[in-house]
Design a protein around this motif. Structure first.
Motif, PDB file in Angstrom:
ATOM      1  N   HIS A 168      12.142  67.117 -26.205  1.00  0.00           N
ATOM      2  CA  HIS A 168      11.816  68.322 -26.981  1.00  0.00           C
ATOM      3  C   HIS A 168      10.860  67.981 -28.112  1.00  0.00           C
ATOM      4  N   MET A 207      16.057  56.208 -29.184  1.00  0.00           N
ATOM      5  CA  MET A 207      15.027  57.248 -29.038  1.00  0.00           C
ATOM      6  C   MET A 207      13.861  56.774 -28.174  1.00  0.00           C
ATOM      7  N   PHE A 256      25.700  65.328 -29.591  1.00  0.00           N
ATOM      8  CA  PHE A 256      26.075  64.474 -30.733  1.00  0.00           C
ATOM      9  C   PHE A 256      26.901  65.263 -31.740  1.00  0.00           C
ATOM     10  N   ASP A 276      10.286  69.163 -32.256  1.00  0.00           N
ATOM     11  CA  ASP A 276      11.171  69.694 -33.306  1.00  0.00           C
ATOM     12  C   ASP A 276      10.610  70.923 -34.013  1.00  0.00           C
ATOM     13  N   ALA A 302      18.860  61.185 -39.500  1.00  0.00           N
ATOM     14  CA  ALA A 302      17.454  61.587 -39.452  1.00  0.00           C
ATOM     15  C   ALA A 302      17.144  62.341 -40.743  1.00  0.00           C
ATOM     16  N   THR A 323      19.928  63.483 -25.316  1.00  0.00           N
ATOM     17  CA  THR A 323      19.205  64.485 -26.103  1.00  0.00           C
ATOM     18  C   THR A 323      17.956  64.815 -25.288  1.00  0.00           C
ATOM     19  N   TRP A 334      13.982  58.455 -38.585  1.00  0.00           N
ATOM     20  CA  TRP A 334      15.268  58.366 -37.851  1.00  0.00           C
ATOM     21  C   TRP A 334      15.765  56.932 -38.025  1.00  0.00           C
ATOM     22  N   THR A 336       9.870  62.996 -39.189  1.00  0.00           N
ATOM     23  CA  THR A 336      11.275  62.579 -39.291  1.00  0.00           C
ATOM     24  C   THR A 336      11.366  61.068 -39.337  1.00  0.00           C
ATOM     25  N   LEU A 365      23.426  62.046 -37.105  1.00  0.00           N
ATOM     26  CA  LEU A 365      23.464  62.314 -35.655  1.00  0.00           C
ATOM     27  C   LEU A 365      24.251  61.188 -35.004  1.00  0.00           C
ATOM     28  N   HIS A 392      10.150  63.909 -27.835  1.00  0.00           N
ATOM     29  CA  HIS A 392      11.060  62.765 -27.915  1.00  0.00           C
ATOM     30  C   HIS A 392      12.368  63.086 -27.213  1.00  0.00           C
ATOM     31  N   ALA A 439      16.539  61.093 -26.357  1.00  0.00           N
ATOM     32  CA  ALA A 439      17.449  59.946 -26.524  1.00  0.00           C
ATOM     33  C   ALA A 439      18.425  59.970 -25.355  1.00  0.00           C
ATOM     34  N   LYS A 462      26.195  59.911 -31.818  1.00  0.00           N
ATOM     35  CA  LYS A 462      26.424  60.137 -30.376  1.00  0.00           C
ATOM     36  C   LYS A 462      27.694  59.401 -29.997  1.00  0.00           C
ATOM     37  N   HIS A 474       8.676  60.013 -36.459  1.00  0.00           N
ATOM     38  CA  HIS A 474       7.901  60.811 -35.506  1.00  0.00           C
ATOM     39  C   HIS A 474       7.435  62.118 -36.114  1.00  0.00           C
ATOM     40  N   ARG A 525      27.005  55.728 -31.524  1.00  0.00           N
ATOM     41  CA  ARG A 525      25.604  55.532 -31.932  1.00  0.00           C
ATOM     42  C   ARG A 525      25.429  56.256 -33.258  1.00  0.00           C
TER      43      ARG A 525
END
Ligand SMILES: O=C(O)CCC(=O)C(=O)O
Length: 257
Positions: A118, A149, A63, A120, A218, A115, A136, A134, A105, A203, A205, A107, A197, A214
């Protein structure tokens, strides 16, 4: 913005159990248009000098990421630093919260890569890892086609997992074999809706296979009292802090009561 976004006890319980929640219609009408325009303007200005022919590395292919736009763009600031959003973070986590940082962010159509799965918080220079969260926000509809997401409920309780290298990701089940058998939940969002989250929740994407950008921002919160851990991070590197100091300067404003 409304004075307070309504949250039920059931929603707070669900967030704390699952480590994520979807909240609809958080920013609407003229506020949504103003926020979207302000973030778009910020991304446009931040990327104005980018060489269109430069070959992007694998992280950059995920992104366009613009960090702490609230610092540089006054029109973004009232949204990102709002008590309206801060209060959502505070009520869900049950804690007073400070802003850690924001990032737009975006995309890109057709080329925006997935994405990878992972967590954070392992990337962040914080001594405490459990309660960052976060919000988002989809600035335009986020769909499976353009890379909305997904979350694996309950994984916020999985600690001490090796951080995933987003540029060269390990397989989710290699880093977190405990996640095998847990079913991810994908959250398509209308513009102005959001997911929230916990920073430890796994999470992901998807890639952007659509014709449009997109567009999301966040906003990340940390509990008041969070202290610095001396590891490299672009937000804190210029501050030359020592481990143990509270992240409580005006760069990390208190955004809840
Ligand atoms: O927007 C994305 O594609 C991923 C966002 C993300 O990983 C996050 O907000 O923590």
């Amino acid at each position: 913005m409304q004075s307070e976004y309504p949250l039920t006890t059931a929603q707070i319980t669900a967030y704390q159990r699952d480590g994520y929640i979807q909240l609809n219609d958080v920013i609407t009408g003229a506020d949504l248009t103003a926020f979207r325009d302000a973030v778009n303007d910020a991304v446009k200005k931040d990327t104005a000098n980018a060489d269109p022919n430069r070959v992007k590395n694998s992280y950059e292919q995920i992104f366009i990421q613009c960090v702490n736009v609230w610092h540089r763009y006054p029109a973004v600031r009232p949204f990102v630093t709002s008590r309206y959003l801060g209060s959502i973070a505070s009520r869900l986590s049950g804690l007073s919260v400070r802003l850690w940082h924001d990032h737009a962010l975006f995309k890109e159509p057709h080329t925006g890569a997935k994405t990878p799965w992972h967590q954070d918080t392992p990337y962040w220079p914080h001594e405490q890892k459990m309660h960052q969260l976060t919000i988002w926000i989809a600035l335009r509809d986020a769909t499976i086609q353009n890379g909305c997401m997904s979350f694996i409920p309950g994984t916020q309780k999985m600690l001490d997992i090796e951080p995933v290298n987003l540029a060269n990701p390990q397989d989710l089940y290699d880093v977190a074999p405990q996640a095998k058998g847990l079913k991810p939940v994908t959250c398509e969002l209308k513009a102005g809706s959001c997911t929230v989250h916990n920073g430890m929740t796994f999470h992901y994407a998807g890639p952007n296979r659509s014709d449009g950008m997109r567009e999301a921002i966040a906003i990340i919160y940390m509990p008041d009292g969070t202290t610095y851990l001396k590891v490299p991070h672009p937000v804190t590197d210029p501050l030359h802090l020592e481990t143990g100091v509270k992240l409580n300067s005006e760069l990390f404003p208190l955004v809840s009561n």
